[in-house]
Structures are given as structure tokens and as C-alpha cells.
Design a protein around this motif. Structure first.
Motif, PDB file in Angstrom:
ATOM      1  N   ALA A 183      13.128  20.652  -2.437  1.00 18.53           N
ATOM      2  CA  ALA A 183      13.069  19.730  -2.559  1.00 18.53           C
ATOM      3  C   ALA A 183      11.889  20.039  -2.959  1.00 18.53           C
ATOM      4  O   ALA A 183      10.743  18.525  -3.226  1.00 18.53           O
ATOM      5  CB  ALA A 183      12.013  19.894  -0.892  1.00 18.53           C
ATOM      6  N   ASN A 238      10.775  14.764   1.481  1.00 20.53           N
ATOM      7  CA  ASN A 238      11.855  14.129   0.356  1.00 20.53           C
ATOM      8  C   ASN A 238      12.367  13.266   1.295  1.00 20.53           C
ATOM      9  O   ASN A 238      12.979  12.102   0.844  1.00 20.53           O
ATOM     10  CB  ASN A 238      12.274  15.586  -0.134  1.00 20.53           C
ATOM     11  CG  ASN A 238      12.382  14.832  -1.259  1.00 20.53           C
ATOM     12  OD1 ASN A 238      14.755  14.765  -1.222  1.00 20.53           O
ATOM     13  ND2 ASN A 238      12.275  14.591  -2.340  1.00 20.53           N
ATOM     14  N   HIS A 258      11.284  20.663  -5.625  1.00 17.18           N
ATOM     15  CA  HIS A 258      10.515  19.496  -7.380  1.00 17.18           C
ATOM     16  C   HIS A 258      10.484  18.622  -7.020  1.00 17.18           C
ATOM     17  O   HIS A 258       9.871  17.373  -8.595  1.00 17.18           O
ATOM     18  CB  HIS A 258      12.480  19.961  -7.466  1.00 17.18           C
ATOM     19  CG  HIS A 258      12.433  21.771  -7.962  1.00 17.18           C
ATOM     20  ND1 HIS A 258      12.176  21.838  -9.071  1.00 17.18           N
ATOM     21  CD2 HIS A 258      13.617  22.333  -7.481  1.00 17.18           C
ATOM     22  CE1 HIS A 258      13.087  23.268  -9.340  1.00 17.18           C
ATOM     23  NE2 HIS A 258      13.496  23.801  -8.043  1.00 17.18           N
ATOM     24  N   HIS A 259      11.146  17.371  -6.296  1.00 21.98           N
ATOM     25  CA  HIS A 259      10.412  16.317  -5.670  1.00 21.98           C
ATOM     26  C   HIS A 259       9.608  15.673  -5.381  1.00 21.98           C
ATOM     27  O   HIS A 259       9.447  15.022  -5.136  1.00 21.98           O
ATOM     28  CB  HIS A 259      12.166  15.635  -5.251  1.00 21.98           C
ATOM     29  CG  HIS A 259      13.229  16.363  -6.489  1.00 21.98           C
ATOM     30  ND1 HIS A 259      13.004  15.464  -7.657  1.00 21.98           N
ATOM     31  CD2 HIS A 259      13.814  16.814  -5.783  1.00 21.98           C
ATOM     32  CE1 HIS A 259      14.271  16.599  -7.596  1.00 21.98           C
ATOM     33  NE2 HIS A 259      14.924  17.543  -6.851  1.00 21.98           N
ATOM     34  N   THR A 260       8.729  16.178  -4.688  1.00 21.16           N
ATOM     35  CA  THR A 260       8.521  16.161  -4.014  1.00 21.16           C
ATOM     36  C   THR A 260       6.920  17.244  -3.661  1.00 21.16           C
ATOM     37  O   THR A 260       7.056  18.545  -3.231  1.00 21.16           O
ATOM     38  CB  THR A 260       8.447  16.715  -1.698  1.00 21.16           C
ATOM     39  OG1 THR A 260       9.403  15.731  -1.197  1.00 21.16           O
ATOM     40  CG2 THR A 260       7.474  16.038  -0.776  1.00 21.16           C
ATOM     41  N   HIS A 310       5.771  10.878   0.056  1.00 14.62           N
ATOM     42  CA  HIS A 310       5.465  10.741  -1.192  1.00 14.62           C
ATOM     43  C   HIS A 310       4.691  12.072  -1.382  1.00 14.62           C
ATOM     44  O   HIS A 310       4.161  12.909  -3.214  1.00 14.62           O
ATOM     45  CB  HIS A 310       4.347   9.649  -1.298  1.00 14.62           C
ATOM     46  CG  HIS A 310       5.554   8.072  -2.068  1.00 14.62           C
ATOM     47  ND1 HIS A 310       4.618   6.979  -0.443  1.00 14.62           N
ATOM     48  CD2 HIS A 310       5.479   7.536  -2.456  1.00 14.62           C
ATOM     49  CE1 HIS A 310       5.169   6.362  -0.192  1.00 14.62           C
ATOM     50  NE2 HIS A 310       5.991   5.930  -1.823  1.00 14.62           N
ATOM     51  N   GLY A 311       4.750  12.617  -0.750  1.00 14.09           N
ATOM     52  CA  GLY A 311       4.253  14.239  -0.640  1.00 14.09           C
ATOM     53  C   GLY A 311       3.673  14.313   0.551  1.00 14.09           C
ATOM     54  O   GLY A 311       3.175  13.732   2.022  1.00 14.09           O
ATOM     55  N   SER A 336      12.667  25.245   1.407  1.00 11.46           N
ATOM     56  CA  SER A 336      12.531  23.293   0.737  1.00 11.46           C
ATOM     57  C   SER A 336      13.669  23.221  -0.030  1.00 11.46           C
ATOM     58  O   SER A 336      13.885  21.708   0.118  1.00 11.46           O
ATOM     59  CB  SER A 336      11.533  23.288   0.301  1.00 11.46           C
ATOM     60  OG  SER A 336      11.464  23.442  -1.296  1.00 11.46           O
ATOM     61  N   ILE A 362       9.165  20.076   3.971  1.00 13.97           N
ATOM     62  CA  ILE A 362       8.966  19.402   2.843  1.00 13.97           C
ATOM     63  C   ILE A 362       9.694  18.780   2.396  1.00 13.97           C
ATOM     64  O   ILE A 362       9.499  18.001   2.099  1.00 13.97           O
ATOM     65  CB  ILE A 362       9.008  20.599   1.798  1.00 13.97           C
ATOM     66  CG1 ILE A 362       7.255  20.720   1.914  1.00 13.97           C
ATOM     67  CG2 ILE A 362       9.086  20.302  -0.164  1.00 13.97           C
ATOM     68  CD1 ILE A 362       6.865  22.482   0.831  1.00 13.97           C
ATOM     69  N   ARG A 363      11.202  19.741   3.011  1.00 19.37           N
ATOM     70  CA  ARG A 363      12.288  19.281   2.981  1.00 19.37           C
ATOM     71  C   ARG A 363      12.674  17.946   3.711  1.00 19.37           C
ATOM     72  O   ARG A 363      13.480  16.878   2.438  1.00 19.37           O
ATOM     73  CB  ARG A 363      12.966  20.272   3.564  1.00 19.37           C
ATOM     74  CG  ARG A 363      14.999  19.833   3.137  1.00 19.37           C
ATOM     75  CD  ARG A 363      15.854  20.636   3.942  1.00 19.37           C
ATOM     76  NE  ARG A 363      17.502  20.599   3.765  1.00 19.37           N
ATOM     77  CZ  ARG A 363      18.045  21.496   3.404  1.00 19.37           C
ATOM     78  NH1 ARG A 363      17.928  22.432   4.390  1.00 19.37           N
ATOM     79  NH2 ARG A 363      19.558  21.732   3.492  1.00 19.37           N
TER      80      ARG A 363
END
Length: 247
Positions: A148, A120, A150-152, A125-126, A145, A116-117
């Protein structure tokens, strides 16, 4: 921010958690129990497509933190899941070709968090993960993460192979990492793309691999035969970044 992995015990408490909109990752239920409130609970679980594990009383007793589980223990996600549709919509809103990372049964929450990190930082985008036989967004994964999450966004799906089929209709191409594949530097990885990373030991499953358009290998020159799953994801993701930047 500190994250906790929530454990909820007791039938009514779990039912109320469902009705409050909590995301329950795993549900452990006493086998052969057919009492009325248990049936209500199982209906809620089915409605929310939760994985239900029927286990012995001895196992529930060992898992319990209170000793008052009433035959039910639920693990609640440390973070809220997104949907595949929302991830695609966000990419379209940015007017960027979608870039997704799909994980085929990654079991180690540290690997999930690290991917996940990477997602990002690489501009993906996901991330998409399966509901079964894989790590979810536990406190360990969220911590790994490094913020990350929080944003991905992360979406959880029933079937990775069917998700790939659906996303192909949105114009995405799919590449999976596999030691037997074509060298990644020889492939065109630009445009709307989904990168598939397999299980730590078994790699990408046969069915998922068959759904992919390309199979890519990472050149390796050492004495061992594979990279850690999160490292492989990082190497592949940044080859996609490199090609996008040079397009």
C-alpha cells in the motif's frame, strides 16, 4: 519487492547521505563530541530537521554493524516521505473531499504498516505521522503495508496538533477515536475529514484531542476494554466510507 532498513555509519557517509537527498529517520551521535566534522554533521541534521539522539560510546558500539561508526549511526527511511501539502493537492486534483488519517504516536511499525494498508483500501488520500516518539517508515512498516505504501503517501510532521490547526484552514474537520466519545454512528463524518488514531497504550494525547472537532467511540460488548490501534483505525475508517457512500 524486498525492502531493507538502511543503517549508515561514519560521519562523512552520513553527511553525504544528507547531501544526496536521503531521508534520515533517526541520528545517533556520540555525546560530548565537538570535533569539526561532527559540527558539520549536526548542521546538516538541523537543516533537515532530523531527530538527534546523543548517546554513549557503549550504546553506539552495540548498535554498530561494522565497528567503525566514528561516533555516528543513522537510520535511513525504507521509503520516501511525502508532504502534507502534496497530499492535499492530490485530493483536490481528484476533486474529492480530503480524507486523511493522522497517527498520534503509534509506536509499533506493524500497526503503522497495517494502518497504511487500511488507508489505501478505504480511499484515504494519505497518512500523517509525527517525527518524535513514533514509528517511521522502517522496513517492518513497509512490509506490513503489503504494497500500500506504493499508492498511499505518508507525511512526517513535527507537531500533530499544529498540523490539525493548519489543515482546518483548508476546510477539514477532525475526529479522534476515544472510548469516552460519542458513538461513531451518531456523528456526521462526511466531507473533508481527518481521522486521528492515538498511541497503543495512552490513546490520543490531551492536546491533540482538544484540537479535534469530534470524539468518536466504537461500540464494544466484550470483556476487554479496547481494540488494537490498527483495528480501531479500520473500523473508524470504514464508518467514514459508509457515510460517504450513503451521502
Amino acid at each position: 519487492m524486498r525492502y531493507e532498513e538502511f543503517i549508515i555509519e561514519g560521519r562523512n557517509a552520513v553527511i553525504e547521505a544528507y547531501r544526496a537527498g536521503k531521508t534520515i529517520d533517526k541520528l545517533f551521535v556520540l555525546e560530548h563530541c565537538k570535533e569539526g566534522s561532527m559540527n558539520t554533521l549536526l548542521r546538516e541534521a538541523k537543516k533537515h530537521d532530523t531527530i538527534v539522539n546523543f548517546v554513549t560510546r557503549d550504546r553506539l558500539d552495540k548498535m554498530s554493524e561494522t565497528g567503525k561508526h566514528q561516533g555516528v549511526i543513522a537510520y535511513v527511511a525504507a521509503y520516501t516521505y511525502s508532504s502534507v501539502e502534496d497530499i492535499i493537492a492530490a485530493a483536490r486534483q481528484k476533486e474529492e473531499p480530503p480524507f486523511l488519517i493522522l497517527l498520534d504516536d503509534i509506536e509499533d511499525p506493524h500497526n503503522l504498516g497495517a494502518i497504511i494498508r487500511t488507508a489505501n483500501l478505504a480511499g484515504a488520500h494519505g497518512v500523517i505521522i509525527p517525527k518524535h516518539r513514533a514509528s517511521g517508515l522502517t522496513a517492518t512498516a513497509v512490509k506490513a503495508s503489503a504494497g500500500a505504501i506504493h499508492h498511499t503517501p505518508v507525511a512526517k510532521v513535527t507537531n500533530i496538533a499544529k498540523t490539525i490547526e493548519s489543515l482546518k484552514k483548508e476546510g477539514l474537520w477532525f475526529v479522534c477515536a476515544d472510548m469516552e466519545g460519542q458513538t461513531m454512528y451518531d456523528l456526521d463524518l462526511t466531507g473533508p475529514i481527518g481521522l486521528v488514531i492515538g498511541n497503543e497504550g495512552k490513546g490520543v494525547s490531551r492536546l491533540v484531542k482538544e484540537k479535534c472537532d469530534f470524539t468518536a467511540s466504537i461500540p464494544m460488548f466484550g470483556n476487554i476494554d479496547s481494540l488494537n490501534a490498527s483495528v480501531a483505525a479500520g473500523v473508524m475508517a470504514y464508518e467514514i466510507v459508509r457515510q460517504r457512500m450513503n451521502k
